[in-house]
Write an enzyme that holds these catalytic residues in place. Structure first.
Site, PDB file in Angstrom:
ATOM      1  N   TRP A 104       0.836  -1.194   0.000  1.00  7.36           N
ATOM      2  CA  TRP A 104       0.000   0.000   0.000  1.00  7.36           C
ATOM      3  C   TRP A 104       0.878   1.254   0.000  1.00  7.36           C
ATOM      4  O   TRP A 104       1.951   1.243   0.605  1.00  7.36           O
ATOM      5  CB  TRP A 104      -0.897  -0.013   1.240  1.00  7.36           C
ATOM      6  N   ASP A 152      -0.280  11.893  -1.434  1.00  9.38           N
ATOM      7  CA  ASP A 152      -1.230  12.881  -0.930  1.00  9.38           C
ATOM      8  C   ASP A 152      -2.326  12.219  -0.104  1.00  9.38           C
ATOM      9  O   ASP A 152      -2.293  11.009   0.160  1.00  9.38           O
ATOM     10  CB  ASP A 152      -1.805  13.716  -2.077  1.00  9.38           C
ATOM     11  N   GLU A 155      -3.745   9.265  -1.537  1.00 13.77           N
ATOM     12  CA  GLU A 155      -2.785   8.174  -1.699  1.00 13.77           C
ATOM     13  C   GLU A 155      -2.319   8.048  -3.142  1.00 13.77           C
ATOM     14  O   GLU A 155      -2.184   6.964  -3.693  1.00 13.77           O
ATOM     15  CB  GLU A 155      -3.369   6.872  -1.136  1.00 13.77           C
ATOM     16  N   GLU A 302     -18.621   6.029   0.772  1.00 19.45           N
ATOM     17  CA  GLU A 302     -17.477   6.912   0.548  1.00 19.45           C
ATOM     18  C   GLU A 302     -17.825   7.946  -0.516  1.00 19.45           C
ATOM     19  O   GLU A 302     -17.601   9.137  -0.344  1.00 19.45           O
ATOM     20  CB  GLU A 302     -16.265   6.089   0.102  1.00 19.45           C
TER      21      GLU A 302
END
Length: 346
Positions: A104, A152, A155, A302
């Site tokens: 990740w 950022d 991501e 989301e």
């Protein structure tokens, strides 16, 4: 049960015994705790009067930071030009506070600033006194790395210095300065933003992009680094409205293709807060109604796949990771913040 109380219950249900807030319990990639999400969630819970929940998260955060102490101290002794985003502290952890073992894009700096901001705003003084050494350590870390390019808040774009990341760090250092009763580097960061990250009288997304990003609202709401009527903020909000606002919802940025580039609940709520605080109540109410129209039995998602920037990308992401995350605890936190600002709640 009204939507305010349901939001609180959803967040409480998905806080781990250790104190971590899972980003989303039903989404393949979000079964972890991010310092960024968790800190915003803890702030909203504290404001809702759920101080035990917030403190539980803060304790989890300090336990994680204590475990990262050797890594932080190593970074503090490396020359800045030798540090890359791969050296930075992780942005997300397993719910028990252990490191995730995957690829990740972890090298992000904003979450630790957001943690200090939430701590300074809502933690009890005795709890803060217990953790002064770790607060000092995080301050020294952020003062060291704020100019290091990193991923950022979305991501992405690891080679840039990102404005909303700097807002998070500056807000955290400002809060820590009050706690430690000393100067920190937050003013230097704000000065850097005003000199290097401005175009045509409004904020730039990053050193890599002259576009606006909806997270630029954070400079005023919730971080209060700039006054609400500061021209740099009001000009930025005007461009955000022109490029990213669609019938109550808000895009992240104009070329976003994640799940096709839908409208984000948490960002719309931030814009609604700005409206509520600047006396534009009708506009804030439109956003509130839009958010609530997407509240179902599972909670708030989301993002909402409407007015997509690139419709072709939506099925690609669904095939890769499944349907859009729902509930997203950060969406519920920012919805709570919008409600409290509309109510005039301190």
């Amino acid at each position: 049960m009204n939507k305010l109380n349901r939001s609180i219950k959803i967040i409480e249900k998905h806080q781990s015994p250790q104190g971590a807030y899972i980003a989303s319990p039903n989404f393949s990639q979000y079964g972890y705790c991010w310092f960024r999400d968790g800190s915003f969630i803890a702030a909203a819970m504290a404001r809702a009067g759920k101080t035990e929940s917030a403190e539980k998260f803060f304790r989890w955060g300090f336990q994680v930071i204590a475990g990262q102490k050797p890594r932080i101290e190593k970074i503090l002794h490396i020359k800045n030009e030798l540090i890359t985003h791969g050296d930075l502290l992780p942005t997300r952890y397993n719910l028990d506070g252990t490191l995730t073992l995957d690829d990740w894009p972890n090298g992000q700096s904003d979450g630790y600033g957001t943690f200090l901001w939430a701590l300074g705003k809502y933690a009890q003084s005795e709890f803060i006194k217990e953790n002064l050494e770790l607060i000092e350590l995080v301050v020294r870390y952020l003062e060291k790395v704020w100019k290091i390019p990193c991923y950022d808040v979305w991501e992405e774009n690891s080679e840039g210095i990102h404005t909303s990341t700097l807002f998070s760090i500056a807000a955290g250092l400002q809060a820590a300065g009050r706690i430690l009763q000393r100067e920190t580097g937050w003013v230097e960061i704000v000065n850097f933003i005003e000199k290097k990250l401005v175009k045509d009288g409004r904020l730039r997304k990053s050193t890599l992009s002259d576009d606006v990003d909806a997270s630029l609202i954070w400079g005023a709401v919730p971080f209060e680094l700039f006054p609400l009527d500061y021209p740099l903020i009001s000009n930025t909000v005007t461009v955000i409205e022109e490029r990213l606002y669609f019938n109550g919802g808000l895009k992240r940025y104009s070329t976003d293709t994640y799940y096709g580039g839908g409208s984000w609940i948490l960002l719309a709520s931030n814009l609604g807060q700005y409206y509520a605080k600047t006396g534009k109540r009708e506009k804030a109410e439109i956003i509130k109604k839009w958010v609530e129209s997407h509240f179902d039995a599972e909670g708030l998602p989301e993002q909402v796949p409407e007015f997509l920037i690139d419709e072709r990308k939506y099925p690609e992401w669904v095939n890769l990771w499944g349907e859009i995350a729902k509930p997203l605890l950060w969406s519920h936190a920012n919805y709570l913040e919008l409600l409290f600002d509309l109510e005039g709640k301190a």
